[in-house]
Design an enzyme around this catalytic site. Structure first.
Site, mmCIF file in Angstrom:
data_model
loop_
_atom_site.group_PDB
_atom_site.id
_atom_site.type_symbol
_atom_site.label_atom_id
_atom_site.label_comp_id
_atom_site.label_asym_id
_atom_site.label_seq_id
_atom_site.Cartn_x
_atom_site.Cartn_y
_atom_site.Cartn_z
ATOM 1 N N HIS A 95 1.913 4.417 -2.833
ATOM 2 C CA HIS A 95 1.736 5.946 -2.823
ATOM 3 C C HIS A 95 3.149 6.586 -3.117
ATOM 4 O O HIS A 95 3.131 7.399 -3.641
ATOM 5 C CB HIS A 95 1.412 6.014 -1.353
ATOM 6 N N HIS B 297 0.693 -1.262 -0.006
ATOM 7 C CA HIS B 297 0.081 0.129 -0.097
ATOM 8 C C HIS B 297 0.898 1.408 -0.031
ATOM 9 O O HIS B 297 0.696 2.088 -0.703
ATOM 10 C CB HIS B 297 -1.050 -0.169 1.344
ATOM 11 N N GLU B 298 1.812 1.353 0.856
ATOM 12 C CA GLU B 298 2.640 2.491 1.162
ATOM 13 C C GLU B 298 3.623 2.669 -0.064
ATOM 14 O O GLU B 298 3.973 4.002 -0.486
ATOM 15 C CB GLU B 298 3.370 2.543 2.353
ATOM 16 N N HIS C 64 3.582 6.455 -7.019
ATOM 17 C CA HIS C 64 2.682 7.576 -7.496
ATOM 18 C C HIS C 64 3.555 8.794 -7.240
ATOM 19 O O HIS C 64 3.628 9.741 -8.126
ATOM 20 C CB HIS C 64 1.490 7.513 -6.528
#
Length: 598
Positions: free
Chosen positions: A394, A390-391, A397
């Protein structure tokens, strides 16, 4: 890590820490940059009154970028160092220093938007034609000019700004009431011993295998909320009335339109999401029936929803195993993405393990001139593996955006932020389910994904529907009492969860537990972000390379366009029902898998 003893920061090996020293080698270097920032920022107010001259407007943008980039770098360093060890007074002081100065800096920049909005129509377009170098700033200027019909005269705006603290009073009072003043009765744990009930321990009791423990915690919590139902109702309805007041003052057709306007998101997106959930509530009803069957219960209550239906032994991952597992799960994203992932790990983006005083939880944070550093508290369980995926979603991105956009568009909206991280999670869980050979563990993984969709999509859209109801009633001048709020909440839960769910009367106060209701029309973004991510993951798995390139285009876009358009260009149209239908199809597929494995 299985260490029972939590280590100090000094005891953590360097290779397990982020390389934040690459930003500033020491506090002295940070301080030198801070003093430089203070001097350079003094020039910003000197542009006031001159922004109708193209060269001056361009000069302001360049000066503001230089100052903002330095400020961002200083803030990132101070905040990351402070989070390493919250008892380290040196870095706590740095964080306080830069945060205080950021408020000063915002005041120095505050003239910019009002001045742009004060000019006669056509002024900005004329400047864009006169100075070709301003073209890169066209979109950000267009975003400001869109606010013109909703901007009041300077005296009125100053008056609203002056009373902003007063308008925030219901939210502030709610925080004090729930965080400090509200206390719950003592309950009993699985061993029948007295146990403390707090908001932070409630979930632990709610997943207990002992139904009496779950029920006692549930009743104790919500009966306590019920004692203050009129206070909670007054705080919530006052907060909503305040927002409705501001929306009307700024000439919006509704509070919903006002909330969605900054990102140019049509209200249709909000309504379509709720309508699509309603169309497919039979899928949620089917899940409730299946959960009731798996738990072997004659009746299913709200306090039974969170208890795990499958027991599996804990599986431990080393950090290196977690990285490899995530890389395997993300392999459909292609070699470039995987290489950047490896680069991030090797370059010290990740602060891996807990230490004394370290900030809890997990996050990714970076800016234009600082790598996207990740704070983890990795403990080797499956959730830690998923959190890494998940991180890193980020972080990559952020990496793609900063490498492909000019500074002014290098950040991205909240509406898009969770999509990149959740796409990674969706690809990972698909991989884990597909390669798992142990029946019980496969069932556990399938059910965990079902629960995530239930809580992130269906539950958040239930919240969104409640928000819409309360705001529309306020706009109609209808005062809602605690009884009204409880009745609507009860009916919503019966509708969403179906006839196999016993909706307990105590649960009617659940609306009072949701702090997000004091951030108007916020929660729907959890559902839309998850739906967009699910659509991306399905397309990536089905279509391969072409979709991956479009997806990377989304990652590279930053805030160079409105979020709806960025997603549409990548193949996900949030103005249609398809993304939400896609996620419910995934939910149905998982239900099929669960039933066939039983």
């Amino acid at each position: 890590m299985n260490d029972q003893k939590v280590r100090t920061r000094a005891e953590i090996p360097a290779e397990d820490k982020w390389t934040i020293e690459n930003v500033y080698p020491d506090t002295q270097a940070w301080q030198a940059d801070f003093e430089k920032l203070q001097k350079e920022a003094e020039a910003l107010p000197t542009f006031s009154g001159k922004l109708n001259h193209a060269d001056q407007l361009l000069a302001f943008f360049k000066a503001d970028e230089k100052v903002s980039r330095t400020a961002g770098k200083l803030a990132e360093y101070a905040n990351r160092r402070a989070d390493e060890d919250t008892t380290n007074t040196e870095f706590i002081a740095l964080r306080a220093k830069i945060n205080a100065y950021l408020s000063e800096l915002a005041a120095k920049e505050a003239f910019f938007e009002p001045e742009i909005l004060s000019y006669p129509e056509g002024t900005v377009e004329k400047e864009l034609q006169e100075q070709p170098a301003l073209e890169v700033y066209r979109f950000v200027l267009e975003q400001i000019l869109r606010k013109k019909p909703h901007t009041l005269d300077s005296r009125s705006e100053q008056l609203l700004a002056a009373v902003s603290d007063c308008l925030e009073a219901p939210s502030t009072a709610y925080d004090f009431l729930t965080d400090a003043d509200l206390t719950f009765p003592e309950i009993h744990n699985e061993q029948g011993e007295p146990a403390e009930l707090t908001e932070s321990t409630y979930h632990r009791f709610l997943i207990s295998k002992n139904r009496d423990v779950r029920r006692e915690a549930f009743l104790a919590l919500f009966q306590t909320y019920g004692k203050y139902q009129n206070t909670f109702a007054s705080l919530l309805t006052s907060s909503i009335k305040n927002f409705v007041f501001l929306a009307k003052q700024h000439h919006y057709a509704s509070a919903l339109e006002c909330s969605l306007a900054p990102n140019n998101i049509p209200t249709k997106v909000y309504h379509t999401a709720i309508q699509t959930a309603h169309t497919h509530l039979d899928s949620l009803h089917r899940y409730v029936r299946l959960k009731k069957r798996l738990l072997h219960l004659p009746d299913l209550h709200m306090y039974d929803l969170y208890v795990p239906v499958i027991d599996v032994p804990d599986k431990h991952y080393t950090f290196e195993e977690a990285v490899q597992t995530v890389l395997e799960g993300l392999s459909p994203l292609g070699s470039e993405y995987l290489d950047l992932f490896r680069k991030g790990i090797a370059s010290g983006w990740v602060d891996r393990y807990p230490n004394k005083g370290k900030c809890s939880g997990a996050y990714s944070s970076g800016c234009y001139d600082v790598p996207p550093y990740i704070l983890l508290n990795f403990n080797g369980d499956l959730n830690s593996v998923s959190t890494l995926a998940h991180e890193m979603g980020h972080s990559l991105h952020t990496y793609y955006s900063t490498k492909n956009q000019p500074y002014i568009y290098s950040d991205y909206s909240l509406f898009c932020a969770e999509t990149a991280s959740t796409t990674n999670e969706a690809l990972l869980i698909h991989h884990l389910i597909a390669q798992e050979t142990d029946r019980d563990r496969k069932l556990y993984l399938i059910n965990s994904q079902l629960e995530q969709i239930r809580t992130t999509v269906f539950r958040q859209l239930l919240f969104a529907e409640f928000e819409l109801y309360t705001h529309e009633k306020a706009e109609q001048g209808i005062h809602l009492t605690a009884k009204d709020l409880c009745a609507f909440w009860h009916d919503l839960n019966k509708q969403y969860y179906g006839s196999d769910m016993t909706v307990d009367a105590e649960n009617d106060m659940e609306w009072a537990r949701i702090p997000h209701f004091y951030r108007d029309f916020y929660v729907y973004q959890y559902a839309t972000g998850y739906a967009a991510a699910n659509s991306f993951s399905r397309m990536i798995l089905q279509d391969g390379k072409d979709t991956v390139e479009r997806y990377k285009g989304f990652l590279k876009s930053g805030s160079s366009n409105y979020p709806i358009e960025i997603l549409r260009r990548a193949g996900v149209d949030m103005e249609t029902a398809k993304p939400m239908e896609d996620v419910i199809h995934t939910f149905d597929d998982l239900l099929d898998m669960l039933e066939s494995a039983l």
